[in-house]
Motif scaffolding. Structure first.
Motif, PDB file in Angstrom:
ATOM      1  N   ALA A  42      -3.595  10.626  -1.922  1.00  0.00           N
ATOM      2  CA  ALA A  42      -4.066   9.492  -2.726  1.00  0.00           C
ATOM      3  C   ALA A  42      -3.551   8.191  -2.127  1.00  0.00           C
ATOM      4  O   ALA A  42      -2.424   8.130  -1.618  1.00  0.00           O
ATOM      5  CB  ALA A  42      -3.583   9.628  -4.170  1.00  0.00           C
ATOM      6  N   GLU A  43      -4.395   7.169  -2.182  1.00  0.00           N
ATOM      7  CA  GLU A  43      -4.024   5.838  -1.696  1.00  0.00           C
ATOM      8  C   GLU A  43      -4.110   4.858  -2.851  1.00  0.00           C
ATOM      9  O   GLU A  43      -5.096   4.836  -3.589  1.00  0.00           O
ATOM     10  CB  GLU A  43      -4.931   5.406  -0.545  1.00  0.00           C
ATOM     11  CG  GLU A  43      -4.776   6.264   0.704  1.00  0.00           C
ATOM     12  CD  GLU A  43      -5.602   5.737   1.868  1.00  0.00           C
ATOM     13  OE1 GLU A  43      -6.304   4.712   1.684  1.00  0.00           O
ATOM     14  OE2 GLU A  43      -5.556   6.334   2.959  1.00  0.00           O
ATOM     15  N   ASP A  44      -3.077   4.049  -2.999  1.00  0.00           N
ATOM     16  CA  ASP A  44      -3.019   3.093  -4.092  1.00  0.00           C
ATOM     17  C   ASP A  44      -2.233   1.877  -3.620  1.00  0.00           C
ATOM     18  O   ASP A  44      -1.737   1.845  -2.485  1.00  0.00           O
ATOM     19  CB  ASP A  44      -2.358   3.720  -5.323  1.00  0.00           C
ATOM     20  CG  ASP A  44      -2.835   3.090  -6.632  1.00  0.00           C
ATOM     21  OD1 ASP A  44      -3.295   1.925  -6.590  1.00  0.00           O
ATOM     22  OD2 ASP A  44      -2.723   3.749  -7.684  1.00  0.00           O
ATOM     23  N   VAL A  45      -2.138   0.873  -4.480  1.00  0.00           N
ATOM     24  CA  VAL A  45      -1.365  -0.330  -4.171  1.00  0.00           C
ATOM     25  C   VAL A  45      -0.471  -0.647  -5.365  1.00  0.00           C
ATOM     26  O   VAL A  45      -0.747  -0.228  -6.497  1.00  0.00           O
ATOM     27  CB  VAL A  45      -2.275  -1.545  -3.857  1.00  0.00           C
ATOM     28  CG1 VAL A  45      -3.102  -1.301  -2.615  1.00  0.00           C
ATOM     29  CG2 VAL A  45      -3.171  -1.882  -5.040  1.00  0.00           C
ATOM     30  N   PHE A  46       0.610  -1.366  -5.111  1.00  0.00           N
ATOM     31  CA  PHE A  46       1.465  -1.835  -6.205  1.00  0.00           C
ATOM     32  C   PHE A  46       1.999  -3.214  -5.849  1.00  0.00           C
ATOM     33  O   PHE A  46       2.008  -3.620  -4.682  1.00  0.00           O
ATOM     34  CB  PHE A  46       2.600  -0.846  -6.499  1.00  0.00           C
ATOM     35  CG  PHE A  46       3.659  -0.755  -5.444  1.00  0.00           C
ATOM     36  CD1 PHE A  46       4.812  -1.518  -5.516  1.00  0.00           C
ATOM     37  CD2 PHE A  46       3.511   0.111  -4.370  1.00  0.00           C
ATOM     38  CE1 PHE A  46       5.791  -1.424  -4.548  1.00  0.00           C
ATOM     39  CE2 PHE A  46       4.489   0.217  -3.397  1.00  0.00           C
ATOM     40  CZ  PHE A  46       5.638  -0.554  -3.485  1.00  0.00           C
ATOM     41  N   ALA A  95       0.849  -1.187   0.000  1.00  0.00           N
ATOM     42  CA  ALA A  95       0.000   0.000   0.000  1.00  0.00           C
ATOM     43  C   ALA A  95       0.885   1.238   0.000  1.00  0.00           C
ATOM     44  O   ALA A  95       1.920   1.277   0.678  1.00  0.00           O
ATOM     45  CB  ALA A  95      -0.909   0.002   1.223  1.00  0.00           C
ATOM     46  N   VAL A  96       0.492   2.255  -0.750  1.00  0.00           N
ATOM     47  CA  VAL A  96       1.250   3.504  -0.822  1.00  0.00           C
ATOM     48  C   VAL A  96       0.283   4.669  -0.615  1.00  0.00           C
ATOM     49  O   VAL A  96      -0.808   4.697  -1.185  1.00  0.00           O
ATOM     50  CB  VAL A  96       1.994   3.627  -2.173  1.00  0.00           C
ATOM     51  CG1 VAL A  96       1.044   3.477  -3.348  1.00  0.00           C
ATOM     52  CG2 VAL A  96       2.737   4.946  -2.259  1.00  0.00           C
ATOM     53  N   LYS A  97       0.694   5.580   0.250  1.00  0.00           N
ATOM     54  CA  LYS A  97      -0.069   6.804   0.488  1.00  0.00           C
ATOM     55  C   LYS A  97       0.748   7.966  -0.038  1.00  0.00           C
ATOM     56  O   LYS A  97       1.917   8.146   0.346  1.00  0.00           O
ATOM     57  CB  LYS A  97      -0.374   6.977   1.974  1.00  0.00           C
ATOM     58  CG  LYS A  97      -1.395   8.062   2.265  1.00  0.00           C
ATOM     59  CD  LYS A  97      -1.837   8.038   3.722  1.00  0.00           C
ATOM     60  CE  LYS A  97      -2.947   9.042   3.973  1.00  0.00           C
ATOM     61  NZ  LYS A  97      -3.398   9.008   5.396  1.00  0.00           N
ATOM     62  N   ILE A  98       0.146   8.762  -0.915  1.00  0.00           N
ATOM     63  CA  ILE A  98       0.853   9.804  -1.651  1.00  0.00           C
ATOM     64  C   ILE A  98       0.323  11.168  -1.231  1.00  0.00           C
ATOM     65  O   ILE A  98      -0.889  11.417  -1.275  1.00  0.00           O
ATOM     66  CB  ILE A  98       0.688   9.593  -3.167  1.00  0.00           C
ATOM     67  CG1 ILE A  98       1.222   8.206  -3.566  1.00  0.00           C
ATOM     68  CG2 ILE A  98       1.380  10.678  -3.955  1.00  0.00           C
ATOM     69  CD1 ILE A  98       0.965   7.841  -5.004  1.00  0.00           C
ATOM     70  N   PHE A  99       1.239  12.060  -0.830  1.00  0.00           N
ATOM     71  CA  PHE A  99       0.891  13.419  -0.432  1.00  0.00           C
ATOM     72  C   PHE A  99       1.408  14.387  -1.495  1.00  0.00           C
ATOM     73  O   PHE A  99       2.515  14.218  -2.037  1.00  0.00           O
ATOM     74  CB  PHE A  99       1.513  13.768   0.926  1.00  0.00           C
ATOM     75  CG  PHE A  99       1.051  12.884   2.044  1.00  0.00           C
ATOM     76  CD1 PHE A  99      -0.020  13.242   2.841  1.00  0.00           C
ATOM     77  CD2 PHE A  99       1.694  11.674   2.302  1.00  0.00           C
ATOM     78  CE1 PHE A  99      -0.448  12.427   3.878  1.00  0.00           C
ATOM     79  CE2 PHE A  99       1.277  10.852   3.334  1.00  0.00           C
ATOM     80  CZ  PHE A  99       0.199  11.231   4.122  1.00  0.00           C
ATOM     81  N   PHE A 100       0.600  15.441  -1.762  1.00  0.00           N
ATOM     82  CA  PHE A 100       0.908  16.383  -2.831  1.00  0.00           C
ATOM     83  C   PHE A 100       1.336  17.733  -2.250  1.00  0.00           C
ATOM     84  O   PHE A 100       1.083  18.024  -1.074  1.00  0.00           O
ATOM     85  CB  PHE A 100      -0.297  16.548  -3.753  1.00  0.00           C
ATOM     86  CG  PHE A 100      -0.767  15.246  -4.355  1.00  0.00           C
ATOM     87  CD1 PHE A 100      -0.174  14.740  -5.505  1.00  0.00           C
ATOM     88  CD2 PHE A 100      -1.787  14.512  -3.764  1.00  0.00           C
ATOM     89  CE1 PHE A 100      -0.596  13.547  -6.062  1.00  0.00           C
ATOM     90  CE2 PHE A 100      -2.212  13.312  -4.308  1.00  0.00           C
ATOM     91  CZ  PHE A 100      -1.610  12.829  -5.458  1.00  0.00           C
TER      92      PHE A 100
END
Length: 751
Positions: free
Chosen positions: A565-569, A552-557
């Protein structure tokens, strides 16, 4: 002797290919197994010869400690045994004894040995069981004794594969289903079962002619009798083989007597083809397309027209886009004003006397309210059924309306997983990234409302395909430098399982080659058989999963107003310095680059696991042009639940000639990492090498192993009652914590 010598030579060549000593070029690897089985299909009487040779080679491999031969030979043997018209019981006994010996070896040998030993025990009791069950489930033939159904879904991303490859795969999958009607499949089951049980006493030609002359209703009648006889023998145990043979002899003579065939001599054993499985090809164009196809497989549109059943399982808004064409599923809900005060004495006289005066139910009925609104089950009540492998009821079936109030409802039978969906992914690592996204979304949806989990057995398969001519998307995608970089998962699976490498990895370049061949009779002869046969062999025999950690990755702008944004890889996360957009930022960046070198200042915080298994948190600051987080290890012996982080650090060097900069590669291993831009300069983040999944204007990312949604829900529930509890307690202790994506191979990971 000549036939046996030829088959032995082919088997030995197959083993040399496993060792890498076969002189064939890379593109021809995988053809040896296919040609061996095709030779036996053309000469079914040679099946026993091949099985006998394979048993000898297995015993020789065990004595010589050539363990890497065992699983490929065993899969080849079992596939031959399933399709063989008749195998002597003495030969099946030798295979059964060898499988029991594998129980003393480590995984995956003991796992595969136990599975095949159980199947062989069943096959020896009721010959033909494995073939019969495979055809019934794959063709979804209606059968009460064995009500299981399977379907293969091939998913391909049209933006990753060329149009020629997609068209060729569509043509091949459609051609494989042309001559496979339910009637033909039922005839195959009856014929094969009779030959397997009766051996030389079965006149295959007369039996096929009798079935061909029958109406479909009679064929289905005898098919149901044969299935019931086989399943009954399997339940009774090994002592029932003679009785099973007698039952089938009666059915056999009844079939022949129904249509006169003359006094022709016995035709002997003949091969019964194994029908191709039910395969559907899908171009993956929508994010929730996988979930929709699975729902339609478990609950077809014809069954979805029952609104009472549907409303218990799924919310109407969740499935209305799938079944919008079924007008009967759209239920209009009206608002009704109630004039019921809720007081017993205010009930009308007709309601006070629902039964005849003097009835014992009169007083009982006055104590129960009727027509109340049923509360939908909370997601928390169904958490126990979210675990993979759960056999309990996941969603409550519709409750029958009781004739009289106060009568307890009948206990509901537990749901069974009667459906198996085999999802085959065609493409490179980028389509596996989409699969990880879809799988995570599916698990979250199942956490909110359980529907597929208790009904569906989900299996994932992966076939690497890389186009010779890159598509438009691949041409603009600069995240991967070569085709090998795009197939890291397939490379890892090939190292872990040599049989996967020989049979599946070879399709990476073979499918594009066959798809672009000019149209000719020889081309159709190869493609229509080879591609479909290899996919069928893979999904039938590859049942050992290799589990990959989803991250899981949480991305801050850099814009505070923009939500994170929250996404997975699954395979890779890559960051790069973002080019400045404005002229002011560009001049500031240029001055900074002149003084400190290219790149940006980063603060990296990560957890380091030491030898004592204690977690140690470290923080470092450096100047970097970018970093790459790899989730797939370079060696199969390394841990799959670990991120390999490569950071390109810029080092400033002062010497007599002036200031210079050099790039140094820093490597670290961790599971949790936080990367932040110290100077608030943005950078880009690309997930799973896919240019469609690029985030810009990023100043911080947090990466950690993705948690199973059902675990998170149950953990939240537990924390409400144990505010100061930090460790997992209760049901949470026994639930899977991490979200793992299982990809099936032939052997799993061979240690």
């Amino acid at each position: 002797a000549e036939v046996e010598s030829d088959i032995l030579r082919r088997v030995r060549t197959l083993l040399r290919e496993l060792d890498g000593h076969h002189p064939a070029c890379q593109c021809d690897r995988g053809m040896l197994r296919w040609t061996l089985h095709k030779k036996i299909d053309q000469n079914p009487s040679d099946s026993s010869v091949l099985v006998r040779i394979l048993v000898k080679e297995l015993e020789r491999a065990e004595r010589g400690d050539f363990r890497h031969y065992i699983i490929p030979l065993l899969h080849t043997l079992m596939y031959t045994l399933i399709k063989a018209p008749c195998i002597p019981d003495e030969l099946c006994g030798r295979v059964y004894d060898f499988c029991k010996k594998l129980l003393t070896l480590p995984k995956p040998f003991c796992t595969i040995g136990l599975d095949y030993a159980a199947r062989l025990k069943m096959e020896r009791t009721a010959p033909g069981t494995l073939y019969q069950r495979m055809v019934i489930s794959e063709q979804s033939l209606k059968s009460d004794p064995y009500p299981y159904q399977e379907k293969i879904f091939i998913f391909a991303d049209p933006e990753l594969l060329s149009e020629a490859i997609c068209n060729a795969l569509v043509t091949d999958t459609e051609a494989a289903q042309v001559s496979q009607s339910p009637r033909a499949c039922m005839c195959c089951v009856v014929t094969h079962t009779m030959q397997a049980a009766l051996g030389e006493g079965c006149d295959s030609s007369a039996l096929k002619a009798s079935l061909q002359d029958m109406p479909t209703s009679d064929v289905e009648h005898w098919f149901q009798h044969v299935v019931a006889a086989v399943e009954c023998a399997g339940n009774e145990g090994s002592a029932a083989r003679d009785q099973h043979t007698e039952r089938l002899e009666k059915i056999y003579h009844s079939i022949l007597s129904s249509s006169p065939t003359g006094n022709a001599p016995l035709g002997g054993l003949q091969g019964t083809p194994l029908p191709n499985p039910n395969i559907s090809f899908h171009l993956w164009t929508e994010d929730d397309q996988l979930w929709k196809e699975l729902v339609l497989f478990v609950r077809p549109l014809s069954q979805s027209c029952e609104p009472d059943c549907l409303s218990q399982d799924l919310d109407n808004f969740e499935i209305q886009d799938i079944i919008s064409e079924c007008e009967c599923c759209e239920q209009t809900r009206f608002s009704v004003l109630s004039n019921d005060s809720g007081i017993e004495r205010d009930l009308p006289a007709a309601a006070e006397e629902p039964f005849a005066p003097g009835s014992p139910d009169t007083e009982q009925s006055r104590l129960h309210r009727k027509g109340g609104i049923k509360k939908k089950p909370s997601p928390l009540e169904s958490v126990a059924f979210l675990q993979a492998g759960s056999n309990g009821p996941g969603a409550k079936p519709p409750v029958k309306l009781q004739r009289r109030p106060g009568v307890p409802p009948e206990p509901a039978a537990p749901l069974q997983r009667l459906h198996t969906a085999r999802i085959v992914l065609l493409g490179d690592d980028r389509i596996l990234g989409r699969l990880a996204q879809a799988y995570h979304s599916l698990r979250k949806r199942e956490t909110r409302r359980v529907f597929l989990t208790p009904r569906l057995n989900l299996q994932f398969y992966y076939i690497p395909v890389v186009t010779e001519q890159p598509s438009t998307l691949a041409a603009v995608d600069h995240t991967a430098s070569s085709q090998e970089d795009l197939c890291e998962v397939a490379t890892y699976l090939g190292r872990a399982d040599p049989w996967y490498k020989n049979n599946i990895n070879t399709l990476c370049h073979m499918i594009p080659k066959l798809a672009t061949m000019p149209s000719s009779p020889s081309k159709h002869l190869v493609t229509d058989l080879f591609i479909t046969d290899v996919i069928s062999y893979y999904v039938r025999m590859g049942v050992q999963p290799v589990c990959f950690q989803v991250y899981a990755v949480k991305i801050f702008f850099n814009d505070p107003a923009q939500e994170p944004a929250e996404d997975v890889f699954l395979t890779e996360l890559r960051t790069q310095v973002q080019d400045s957009s404005s002229h002011r930022e560009l001049s500031t960046t240029k001055k900074k680059t002149t003084l400190d070198g290219p790149g940006i200042d980063l603060t990296v915080t990560y957890r380091k696991v030491v030898v004592s298994n204690r977690v140690k948190e470290l923080t470092t600051s450096l100047r970097s042009t970018g970093l790459v987080m790899k989730a797939i290890p370079a060696e199969e012996a390394e841990d799959l639940v670990c991120l390999h982080v490569n950071i390109t650090e810029i080092i400033k060097i002062n010497n007599l000639s002036g200031r210079s900069f050099s790039a140094v590669a820093n490597r670290l291993k961790t599971c949790n990492i936080h990367v932040r831009s110290a100077e608030q300069r943005p950078f880009t983040v690309c997930l799973d090498k896919d240019s469609r999944r690029v985030y810009r204007n990023v100043i911080s990312v947090e990466v950690s192993p993705c948690l199973e949604p059902s675990y998170c829900l149950q953990k939240t529930r537990t924390m409400k009652f144990n505010l100061h509890e930090t460790e997992d307690v209760g049901l949470v202790k026994y639930m899977p914590k991490s979200l793992l994506l299982p990809l099936n191979t032939f052997a799993g990971v061979i240690q």
